[in-house]
Design a protein around this motif. Sequence first.
Motif, short mmCIF file in Angstrom:
data_model
loop_
_atom_site.label_atom_id
_atom_site.label_comp_id
_atom_site.label_asym_id
_atom_site.label_seq_id
_atom_site.Cartn_x
_atom_site.Cartn_y
_atom_site.Cartn_z
N GLU A 13 0.83 -1.21 0.00
CA GLU A 13 0.00 0.00 0.00
C GLU A 13 0.86 1.25 0.00
O GLU A 13 0.60 2.21 -0.74
N GLU A 14 1.92 1.25 0.80
CA GLU A 14 2.83 2.39 0.86
C GLU A 14 3.57 2.57 -0.46
O GLU A 14 3.70 3.69 -0.97
N LYS A 15 4.06 1.46 -1.01
CA LYS A 15 4.81 1.52 -2.26
C LYS A 15 3.93 2.06 -3.40
O LYS A 15 4.37 2.90 -4.20
N LYS A 16 2.70 1.58 -3.45
CA LYS A 16 1.78 2.03 -4.50
C LYS A 16 1.46 3.51 -4.35
O LYS A 16 1.45 4.26 -5.34
N ALA A 17 1.22 3.96 -3.10
CA ALA A 17 0.88 5.36 -2.86
C ALA A 17 2.02 6.29 -3.25
O ALA A 17 1.81 7.33 -3.88
N VAL A 18 3.25 5.92 -2.89
CA VAL A 18 4.41 6.74 -3.22
C VAL A 18 4.66 6.76 -4.72
O VAL A 18 4.96 7.80 -5.32
N LEU A 19 4.51 5.61 -5.36
CA LEU A 19 4.72 5.53 -6.81
C LEU A 19 3.72 6.39 -7.57
O LEU A 19 4.07 7.04 -8.56
N GLU A 20 2.48 6.43 -7.08
CA GLU A 20 1.47 7.27 -7.73
C GLU A 20 1.87 8.74 -7.69
O GLU A 20 1.69 9.47 -8.67
N VAL A 21 2.42 9.17 -6.57
CA VAL A 21 2.88 10.56 -6.46
C VAL A 21 4.06 10.81 -7.39
O VAL A 21 4.11 11.83 -8.10
N LEU A 22 4.99 9.87 -7.43
CA LEU A 22 6.15 10.03 -8.30
C LEU A 22 5.73 10.12 -9.76
O LEU A 22 6.28 10.91 -10.53
N CYS A 23 4.76 9.32 -10.13
CA CYS A 23 4.29 9.33 -11.51
C CYS A 23 3.45 10.57 -11.84
O CYS A 23 3.34 10.96 -13.00
N SER A 24 2.88 11.19 -10.82
CA SER A 24 2.03 12.37 -11.05
C SER A 24 2.83 13.60 -11.43
O SER A 24 2.32 14.53 -12.05
N GLY A 25 4.10 13.63 -11.02
CA GLY A 25 4.93 14.80 -11.30
C GLY A 25 4.79 15.90 -10.28
O GLY A 25 5.55 16.86 -10.28
N SER A 26 3.85 15.76 -9.34
CA SER A 26 3.65 16.75 -8.28
C SER A 26 4.23 16.18 -6.99
O SER A 26 3.57 15.43 -6.28
N LEU A 27 5.48 16.55 -6.71
CA LEU A 27 6.21 15.91 -5.63
C LEU A 27 6.25 16.73 -4.34
O LEU A 27 6.37 16.17 -3.25
N ALA A 28 6.21 18.05 -4.45
CA ALA A 28 6.31 18.90 -3.27
C ALA A 28 4.96 18.95 -2.55
O ALA A 28 4.05 18.16 -2.82
#
Length: 545
Positions: A13-28
């Motif tokens: 669940e954590e890995k998926k959530a973080v990957l979604e953010v990384l893929c979104s391009g909105s990191l801050a």
Amino acid sequence: MIIPIAKPLIGEEEKKAVLEVLCSGSLAQGSKVREFEQQFAKFIGVKHAIATANGTTALHAALLAQNIQAGDEVITSPFSFIATANAIRMCGATPVFVDIDEKTFNINPALLESAVTSKSKAIMPVHLFGLPADMEKISTIAKKHHLIIIEDACQAHGAEFQGKKVGSFGTGCFSFYPTKNMTTGEGGMITTNDDSIAQKARKFINHGSERKYYHDCVGYNYRMTDIAAALGLAQLQKLTSFNQQRRKNAAYLQEQLSDIKGLILPQEQEGHVYHQFTLRISSEFGKSRDEVRDLLTKGGIDCAVFYPVPIHQQKAYAEYGSYTFPVAEKAAKEVISLPVHPALTEQDLSKIVLEIRKIAPPQKSLMRTILKNKCSLLSAEEVKAHSKTIGETLCSSSFFQKANSILFYYPRKKEVDLRQAIDDALRQKKKVILPTVRDGSLLCRQIFSLEQDLHDGAYGIKEPREDSPLVDASDIDLVLVPGIAFDGEGNRLGHGGGYYDAFFKKTTALKIGIAFGLQIVKAIPKEAHDVPVDSIITERGIIKK
């Protein structure tokens, strides 16, 4: 293989959530941070939560939002991570230390009022190791002297005092460092019900700005990222179960270590979430705290000292050199923390206990304790005057012959060998049942073969396999009660806190005590938790009540 003092549990669940953010391009800082703030505020039971970069920034921004400044005094504990006091000094204010309670390691409310002066502005209690400070007494004193409460809850995510979560009594500050009960990698959170404090805190963590490029005051870049917030959202969903497992692990350690002389175990309290399982090594243990730490480390147990030097004795606080806080100073010499985190297995917990027992001083037997208290025992001659083993006596008894279902226990090596009786019961097609402990309670499971249906359990004894059929306690005719000791009135003498004690209290089955060696005590004070049995089988025969 070393058992670590801490281990973050990061799942899919954590890995998926973080990957979604990384893929979104909105990191801050963005939508994930806002969602995390909302969910954390709801969890704590407050109106506002403000995410920050770490626990220290949460403490600093919370103090600034409360207008703590040069000339102010903030009362706090000398026994904490140094960030507690540093955050006060970062505002230009002065930390005023009050000694701790010996049992809880938290600030001692009885000493608080003596530290209040005309410069006092706030009290910063620390909920150390996951145990809430006495917020009832602290709140009363704060109200009396018109002091602000800023809670250092950096080690107490989900901890409760009298049913209310810490971080909701005043302005709360949390850390999400990887060793904490939940993590964002690095991160912090401020909690409050005060709209004005929330607004000020948001400004301070964002360069003094509410609107981009418009700055109302000098502030800092203390913001959390969406990457960290995504991790935090997934961890928050698991926090309650993490804390429950910590409490179960702590309960096991409490039970297994309670008889060791020289170990002062942590204060158990409803609402404690055991960020650390911190005990004290007293002089009675026969080894120093540092010796214990080194020996446990050699044995594969990663343990830690939180904290070896109180804040007022740190070089950075040299101006406090004339101050003395004896309880905190003593704790710093004696405390050691054992692994208690939710990633521990039953084998890990057993190994921790085993390694401690290896280095512990020899424990007095029950017989020696009774003799010291001038209580009488059966003589050795009486015990030896028998011709049958306990197993043989049991098998020939009328209650064994009449019972259709029997709850045995699998003895440790030096105890009575009941395997003969178990084999006899299996041959007679009786329902043979053995206990196992799971989630804090005793379960009964039927076995059909000693060779095929048992495995090595976590307590150093054989247990039924998980796929063995469960048996309801009401379906058991006869229960064999393992002997700690029995008195002349037919009571099993226990400590009242074990799984067996709880089970024996509620079952209606016939209870037969099994007493090996010198376990029959003729005179010892009866206590409320002692369990009455119907008969006792000893090495000299059956004793009727």
